[in-house]
Write a protein that holds these residues in place. Structure first.
Motif, PDB file in Angstrom:
ATOM      1  N   UNK A   1       0.850  -1.195   0.000  1.00  0.00           N
ATOM      2  CA  UNK A   1       0.000   0.000   0.000  1.00  0.00           C
ATOM      3  C   UNK A   1       0.884   1.243   0.000  1.00  0.00           C
ATOM      4  N   UNK A   2       0.312   2.373  -0.476  1.00  0.00           N
ATOM      5  CA  UNK A   2       1.044   3.631  -0.451  1.00  0.00           C
ATOM      6  C   UNK A   2       0.853   4.316   0.903  1.00  0.00           C
ATOM      7  N   UNK A   3       1.358   5.536   1.022  1.00  0.00           N
ATOM      8  CA  UNK A   3       1.303   6.264   2.298  1.00  0.00           C
ATOM      9  C   UNK A   3      -0.125   6.495   2.797  1.00  0.00           C
ATOM     10  N   UNK A   4      -1.085   6.598   1.862  1.00  0.00           N
ATOM     11  CA  UNK A   4      -2.488   6.834   2.234  1.00  0.00           C
ATOM     12  C   UNK A   4      -3.255   5.535   2.471  1.00  0.00           C
ATOM     13  N   UNK A   5      -2.599   4.403   2.298  1.00  0.00           N
ATOM     14  CA  UNK A   5      -3.263   3.121   2.504  1.00  0.00           C
ATOM     15  C   UNK A   5      -3.933   2.557   1.261  1.00  0.00           C
ATOM     16  N   UNK A   6      -3.699   3.174   0.097  1.00  0.00           N
ATOM     17  CA  UNK A   6      -4.264   2.672  -1.152  1.00  0.00           C
ATOM     18  C   UNK A   6      -3.421   1.512  -1.675  1.00  0.00           C
ATOM     19  N   UNK A   7      -4.083   0.495  -2.185  1.00  0.00           N
ATOM     20  CA  UNK A   7      -3.380  -0.670  -2.706  1.00  0.00           C
ATOM     21  C   UNK A   7      -2.541  -0.309  -3.930  1.00  0.00           C
ATOM     22  N   UNK A   8      -1.352  -0.868  -4.000  1.00  0.00           N
ATOM     23  CA  UNK A   8      -0.475  -0.720  -5.162  1.00  0.00           C
ATOM     24  C   UNK A   8      -0.495  -1.998  -6.003  1.00  0.00           C
ATOM     25  N   UNK A   9      -1.340  -2.945  -5.606  1.00  0.00           N
ATOM     26  CA  UNK A   9      -1.400  -4.243  -6.263  1.00  0.00           C
ATOM     27  C   UNK A   9      -2.402  -4.210  -7.422  1.00  0.00           C
ATOM     28  N   UNK A  10      -2.077  -4.916  -8.517  1.00  0.00           N
ATOM     29  CA  UNK A  10      -3.007  -4.955  -9.645  1.00  0.00           C
ATOM     30  C   UNK A  10      -4.309  -5.653  -9.274  1.00  0.00           C
TER      31      UNK A  10
END
Length: 73
Positions: free
Chosen positions: A50-59
């Motif tokens: 996840x990024x700093x905001x908690x959003x997934x970076x996974x496809x």
């Protein structure tokens, strides 16, 4: 390979025209494992970035032919 950003799941892969499947993260159980065995979904493993905001970076999706990956914007 960096996932391609899309607004929704592609009907077909824009690179090769293949079928685009959902990616399941975590341990597959019962119906999910059977769907994987039938070739109806991709297993993505247990680790999720996840990024700093908690959003997934996974496809979210992957082409069954060329393995192109897609992530929802």
């Amino acid at each position: 390979m960096k996932p391609i950003k899309v607004s929704s799941k592609p009907e077909k892969c824009p690179k090769c025209g293949g079928k685009v499947l959902d990616i399941l993260y975590g341990m597959p159980m019962g119906e999910a494992f059977e769907a994987y065995e039938r070739g109806e979904l991709i297993l993505g493993g247990c680790c999720i970035q996840v990024d700093e905001e908690g959003n997934s970076l996974m496809p979210d999706w992957q082409c069954e032919k060329c393995n192109a990956q897609f992530i929802e914007e």
